[in-house]
Design a protein around this motif. Structure first.
Motif, PDB file in Angstrom:
ATOM      1  N   TYR A 140       0.817  -1.233   0.000  1.00 30.21           N
ATOM      2  CA  TYR A 140       0.000   0.000   0.000  1.00 30.21           C
ATOM      3  C   TYR A 140       0.844   1.274   0.000  1.00 30.21           C
ATOM      4  O   TYR A 140       0.346   2.371   0.238  1.00 30.21           O
ATOM      5  CB  TYR A 140      -0.962  -0.020   1.196  1.00 30.21           C
ATOM      6  CG  TYR A 140      -1.969  -1.136   1.092  1.00 30.21           C
ATOM      7  CD1 TYR A 140      -2.969  -1.110   0.123  1.00 30.21           C
ATOM      8  CD2 TYR A 140      -1.905  -2.251   1.943  1.00 30.21           C
ATOM      9  CE1 TYR A 140      -3.887  -2.152  -0.001  1.00 30.21           C
ATOM     10  CE2 TYR A 140      -2.818  -3.294   1.831  1.00 30.21           C
ATOM     11  CZ  TYR A 140      -3.802  -3.232   0.856  1.00 30.21           C
ATOM     12  OH  TYR A 140      -4.707  -4.266   0.737  1.00 30.21           O
ATOM     13  N   GLU A 141       2.157   1.111  -0.247  1.00 31.73           N
ATOM     14  CA  GLU A 141       3.089   2.242  -0.363  1.00 31.73           C
ATOM     15  C   GLU A 141       3.123   3.102   0.900  1.00 31.73           C
ATOM     16  O   GLU A 141       3.054   4.330   0.858  1.00 31.73           O
ATOM     17  CB  GLU A 141       2.751   3.091  -1.598  1.00 31.73           C
ATOM     18  CG  GLU A 141       2.820   2.282  -2.893  1.00 31.73           C
ATOM     19  CD  GLU A 141       2.676   3.141  -4.137  1.00 31.73           C
ATOM     20  OE1 GLU A 141       2.043   4.211  -4.048  1.00 31.73           O
ATOM     21  OE2 GLU A 141       3.189   2.736  -5.187  1.00 31.73           O
ATOM     22  N   ILE A 142       3.226   2.412   2.029  1.00 28.68           N
ATOM     23  CA  ILE A 142       3.353   3.090   3.321  1.00 28.68           C
ATOM     24  C   ILE A 142       4.793   2.918   3.804  1.00 28.68           C
ATOM     25  O   ILE A 142       5.310   1.804   3.824  1.00 28.68           O
ATOM     26  CB  ILE A 142       2.382   2.467   4.366  1.00 28.68           C
ATOM     27  CG1 ILE A 142       0.929   2.495   3.872  1.00 28.68           C
ATOM     28  CG2 ILE A 142       2.519   3.170   5.713  1.00 28.68           C
ATOM     29  CD1 ILE A 142       0.329   3.861   3.639  1.00 28.68           C
ATOM     30  N   ASN A 143       5.455   4.027   4.182  1.00 24.24           N
ATOM     31  CA  ASN A 143       6.828   3.936   4.687  1.00 24.24           C
ATOM     32  C   ASN A 143       6.825   3.341   6.103  1.00 24.24           C
ATOM     33  O   ASN A 143       6.212   3.917   7.011  1.00 24.24           O
ATOM     34  CB  ASN A 143       7.469   5.324   4.753  1.00 24.24           C
ATOM     35  CG  ASN A 143       7.744   5.942   3.387  1.00 24.24           C
ATOM     36  OD1 ASN A 143       8.168   7.085   3.297  1.00 24.24           O
ATOM     37  ND2 ASN A 143       7.494   5.231   2.307  1.00 24.24           N
ATOM     38  N   LEU A 144       7.498   2.201   6.282  1.00 21.83           N
ATOM     39  CA  LEU A 144       7.666   1.623   7.617  1.00 21.83           C
ATOM     40  C   LEU A 144       8.960   2.216   8.183  1.00 21.83           C
ATOM     41  O   LEU A 144      10.058   1.896   7.722  1.00 21.83           O
ATOM     42  CB  LEU A 144       7.751   0.092   7.531  1.00 21.83           C
ATOM     43  CG  LEU A 144       7.974  -0.671   8.842  1.00 21.83           C
ATOM     44  CD1 LEU A 144       6.904  -0.347   9.871  1.00 21.83           C
ATOM     45  CD2 LEU A 144       8.026  -2.173   8.590  1.00 21.83           C
ATOM     46  N   ILE A 145       8.812   3.105   9.148  1.00 24.88           N
ATOM     47  CA  ILE A 145       9.954   3.892   9.631  1.00 24.88           C
ATOM     48  C   ILE A 145      10.680   3.135  10.741  1.00 24.88           C
ATOM     49  O   ILE A 145      10.068   2.720  11.736  1.00 24.88           O
ATOM     50  CB  ILE A 145       9.470   5.273  10.116  1.00 24.88           C
ATOM     51  CG1 ILE A 145       8.923   6.055   8.908  1.00 24.88           C
ATOM     52  CG2 ILE A 145      10.591   6.053  10.780  1.00 24.88           C
ATOM     53  CD1 ILE A 145       7.892   7.071   9.233  1.00 24.88           C
ATOM     54  N   SER A 146      11.980   2.944  10.557  1.00 24.49           N
ATOM     55  CA  SER A 146      12.778   2.181  11.519  1.00 24.49           C
ATOM     56  C   SER A 146      13.336   3.075  12.612  1.00 24.49           C
ATOM     57  O   SER A 146      13.697   4.227  12.369  1.00 24.49           O
ATOM     58  CB  SER A 146      13.950   1.501  10.804  1.00 24.49           C
ATOM     59  OG  SER A 146      13.469   0.585   9.845  1.00 24.49           O
ATOM     60  N   LEU A 147      13.422   2.521  13.820  1.00 28.79           N
ATOM     61  CA  LEU A 147      14.033   3.228  14.947  1.00 28.79           C
ATOM     62  C   LEU A 147      15.400   2.632  15.232  1.00 28.79           C
ATOM     63  O   LEU A 147      15.590   1.419  15.130  1.00 28.79           O
ATOM     64  CB  LEU A 147      13.174   3.100  16.207  1.00 28.79           C
ATOM     65  CG  LEU A 147      11.833   3.829  16.212  1.00 28.79           C
ATOM     66  CD1 LEU A 147      10.727   2.924  15.708  1.00 28.79           C
ATOM     67  CD2 LEU A 147      11.497   4.314  17.614  1.00 28.79           C
ATOM     68  N   ILE A 148      16.346   3.509  15.575  1.00 30.64           N
ATOM     69  CA  ILE A 148      17.637   3.015  16.062  1.00 30.64           C
ATOM     70  C   ILE A 148      17.908   3.657  17.415  1.00 30.64           C
ATOM     71  O   ILE A 148      17.580   4.824  17.629  1.00 30.64           O
ATOM     72  CB  ILE A 148      18.808   3.307  15.081  1.00 30.64           C
ATOM     73  CG1 ILE A 148      18.913   4.798  14.757  1.00 30.64           C
ATOM     74  CG2 ILE A 148      18.666   2.493  13.802  1.00 30.64           C
ATOM     75  CD1 ILE A 148      20.149   5.158  13.950  1.00 30.64           C
TER      76      ILE A 148
END
Length: 257
Positions: A140-148
């Motif tokens: 669905y073209e959703i950015n899955l934002i990663s945490l560091i």
């Protein structure tokens, strides 16, 4: 895919967080318009949840107020759909894995797409398990934002290579909340990201003053502020629009110098 990283091409980005539905849906709607007008480059909407493990007392209390006022995920989807068609500021949901599973992974990401939500931040989704959701996000073209986090050293490079939108750099260990000072070597974190990817880095957790924002923005491409804004909402309730507007403006100016 509408990539959130494009937002960072116009200079340092100010990313504002509010808890959706606190103190009520109507105020949240006004806040989204006000923060967009005041210079917020991305707005995170927290979906209230009964067990927000990454949050400190300020956002936990906001979550409870929102739930008590009858806020639901569907109400926030409806709100996002309405607001996203009227502003150009990208909207992102911050939530936990449990509400997404309960809602249905495919259904949740489909609704994000339909509502104009550009990305999701899920603090309790370990990088190693992101494949559980990434296929639905991609569909669905959703950015899955990663945490560091400051402890992620050997993992930062690995995470950065696969990150979408921007990397959320957690500036301090523990839960969200206002910090009097931030002692983490943020430069070291962002340098590790940049060695393996050109994805933007935004720093959050603990930033509350224009001075902190200005300092952090030197090491990163953007700053994320949540608890400090949620505190203003808690203090003023439905009359929080102007105070939040002034605060967002001052923070955006601080990182734009």
């Amino acid at each position: 895919m509408s990539n959130l990283s494009d937002t960072f091409k116009n200079g340092k980005a100010f990313i504002a967080f509010i808890t959706g539905g606190d103190p009520d849906i109507e105020t949240t709607e006004k806040l989204l318009y006000a923060m967009s007008e005041s210079g917020a480059d991305i707005i995170e909407i927290g979906i209230p949840f009964s067990d927000p493990i990454a949050e400190g007392p300020v956002i936990q209390a906001a979550s409870q107020r929102s739930l008590d006022a009858g806020c639901t995920t569907d109400k926030l989807f409806d709100l996002a759909a309405k607001v996203s068609s009227n502003i150009s500021t990208p909207l992102v949901f911050m939530t936990y894995i449990n509400p997404i599973y309960t809602y249905g992974k495919d259904k949740f990401m489909k609704k994000c797409r339909e509502s104009g939500i550009k990305g999701v931040i899920i603090p309790d989704l370990p990088f190693e398990e992101k494949d559980e959701l990434s296929s639905f996000c991609d569909k669905y073209e959703i950015n899955l934002i990663s945490l560091i986090a400051p402890t992620s050293n050997e993992r930062i490079t690995m995470i950065a290579k696969e990150a979408k939108g921007f990397v959320y750099c957690v500036s301090s260990l523990g839960v969200t909340g206002v910090r009097s000072e931030i002692t983490t070597d943020v430069n070291a974190m962002t340098n590790l990201v940049r060695q393996s990817s050109d994805i933007p880095c935004a720093i959050g957790f603990g930033i509350s003053t224009p001075e902190q924002a200005a300092k952090m923005s030197k090491a990163a491409d953007g700053v994320i502020v949540g608890s400090a804004i949620v505190k203003i909402v808690a203090q003023y309730g439905k009359d929080c629009i102007e105070p939040v507007k002034e605060y967002v403006k001052s923070m955006k100016e601080a990182i734009s110098k």
